[in-house]
Design a protein around this motif. Structure first.
Motif, mmCIF file in Angstrom:
data_model
loop_
_atom_site.group_PDB
_atom_site.id
_atom_site.type_symbol
_atom_site.label_atom_id
_atom_site.label_comp_id
_atom_site.label_asym_id
_atom_site.label_seq_id
_atom_site.Cartn_x
_atom_site.Cartn_y
_atom_site.Cartn_z
ATOM 1 N N ARG A 126 40.412 46.101 40.572
ATOM 2 C CA ARG A 126 40.978 47.334 41.126
ATOM 3 C C ARG A 126 39.858 48.165 41.715
ATOM 4 N NH1 ARG A 126 41.108 46.882 35.902
ATOM 5 N NH2 ARG A 126 43.261 46.189 35.983
ATOM 6 N N LYS A 128 40.033 51.590 41.871
ATOM 7 C CA LYS A 128 40.027 52.892 41.209
ATOM 8 C C LYS A 128 40.258 52.694 39.717
ATOM 9 C CE LYS A 128 41.898 55.716 45.012
ATOM 10 N NZ LYS A 128 42.969 56.681 45.379
ATOM 11 N N ALA A 319 36.803 48.378 36.368
ATOM 12 C CA ALA A 319 37.372 48.036 37.669
ATOM 13 C C ALA A 319 37.282 46.545 37.941
ATOM 14 C CB ALA A 319 36.653 48.804 38.781
ATOM 15 N N SER A 322 40.504 42.305 34.723
ATOM 16 C CA SER A 322 41.942 42.579 34.844
ATOM 17 C C SER A 322 42.462 43.443 33.710
ATOM 18 C CB SER A 322 42.729 41.261 34.886
ATOM 19 O OG SER A 322 42.513 40.514 33.702
ATOM 20 N N TRP A 351 41.281 60.155 38.628
ATOM 21 C CA TRP A 351 40.872 58.790 38.976
ATOM 22 C C TRP A 351 39.486 58.798 39.621
ATOM 23 C CZ3 TRP A 351 43.934 54.301 38.373
ATOM 24 C CH2 TRP A 351 45.212 54.532 37.861
#
Length: 384
Positions: A126, A128, A319, A322, A351
């Motif tokens: 990810r 963020k 980040a 998973s 965030w």
């Protein structure tokens, strides 16, 4: 590419806490590390919540010389070399802090050499990560604590953490009866919940400051206030007692930020002693070890969050993998880091957006570090 220089800089940095009418001076210490190669690339690492002078000495006198001439890309081999050099019997403590500081620098180097930010090298799960704000410190009076909670919510944070326990076991000789400490904790938790309403997530952290009896009593009394996790409730993260406490409360238990090696997290998982694991890359053996811990947690379907501060290093782990989780935006630690590093991201609406620059994506300001290094070290008092 070979390592040609390894250095360490112990720092104890004054921090001013100027919020809700409180103007308080404190300090935090850390040890910065720097690894340079024959190609001119430089990687930076750090560790904290330890004696910065001891880590610097370990790097300069023992670990650093062992890395000279090595290939910095061989992070797994170098981690193993440092482990057997520094902790063949002691297992955790200063050795794990030292390894963490150097492992982070090696990964920063690797990211720069490959032209990738670390979170992408770790898997790029990810771009963020959600943060929670650690705001509720023991030096706040109860009304200041409530005001501070409202202030952080107004700044876009809907996940807040406050301390409880007030280092009770470490301060028994003052004297301060533990039942009085937790009675005040209950009042403080109630004040914060009333201040922010029912929708804000609220976490509490005892910093390993309570025994099983008082941690159980406190957990029972704050359950009605909707606590999202109770962090480090027990001294030593005692695995057996953590499992007992977990069976006695509806509040999820979290711990691990001060554990040095993966086997301690294995024991927590196998004994069903925690709902959330909290490896910290600046303490728990660096990225190389924390990636393994994250993998173990995934195998047990147990979430991981960042505890123990230092969000800008830990955000890459959360980040990248998973099963990454929350990152701790610790107010005092962040105020200190702003004095050292350039290019730190700023959270927006709770965030943090990960950098695209290679490696860590931020760097120490060399001129400011030189000035800060002229200040006296903490002599054991820099852990706030």
């Amino acid at each position: 590419m070979k390592i040609v220089r390894v250095s360490a800089t112990p720092l104890n940095i004054p921090v001013t806490i100027d919020v809700v009418g409180l103007n308080k001076q404190t300090s935090l210490s850390l040890c910065l590390t720097e690894i340079e190669t024959d190609t001119g690339l430089v990687g930076h690492g750090m560790t904290a919540i330890t004696e910065e002078e001891i880590i610097a000495a370990a790097v300069r006198e023992v670990a650093g010389p062992a890395l000279i001439g090595e290939d910095p890309m061989a992070t797994e081999r170098l981690w193993e070399k440092l482990y057997w050099l520094l902790s063949p019997r002691g297992q955790t403590g200063y050795a794990s802090h030292t390894i963490a500081a150097l492992d982070i620098a090696l990964w920063d180097l690797k990211g720069k050499a490959l032209g990738q930010p670390l979170w992408r090298l770790f898997g790029g799960a990810r771009a963020k990560v959600p943060v929670y704000a650690t705001f509720g410190f023991g030096f706040f009076e109860r009304d200041q604590l409530a005001d501070a909670a409202r202030l952080w919510v107004s700044q876009g944070f809907d996940r807040l953490k406050m301390t409880v326990g007030n280092h009770a076991l470490a301060r028994r000789d003052e004297p301060r009866p533990l039942d009085e400490v937790i009675a005040e904790d209950v009042r403080r938790v109630a004040a914060v919940r009333e201040a922010v309403g029912p929708d804000v997530k609220l976490y509490v952290d005892a910093n390993c400051g309570l025994d099983l009896f008082h941690a159980t009593e406190l957990a029972h009394r704050i359950e009605p206030y909707g606590i999202s996790f109770f962090e480090e409730p027990l001294t030593q993260n005692d695995v057996r007692q953590m499992a007992q406490l977990r069976a006695r409360t509806r509040i999820p238990l979290a711990c691990g930020q001060n554990e040095g090696l993966a086997f301690r997290f294995r024991d927590l998982l196998v004994n069903q002693a925690a709902d959330v694991l909290q490896p910290n890359v600046t303490i728990s053996g660096g990225y190389s070890q924390c990636l393994k811990i994250a993998g173990m947690a995934a195998a047990f379907n147990t979430p991981i969050d960042n505890g123990g501060a230092w969000p800008f290093h830990n955000m890459h782990l959360h980040a990248g993998v998973s099963n990454g989780g929350l990152v701790e935006y610790h107010y005092v630690a962040v105020q200190m880091l702003k004095q050292i590093f350039d290019g730190l991201p700023v959270p927006e609406k709770g965030w943090l957006t990960l950098p695209e620059a290679p490696g860590l994506g931020f760097t120490p300001n060399a001129e400011r570090v030189r000035e800060l290094a002229k200040l006296p070290t903490s002599h054991g008092k820099g852990k706030a």
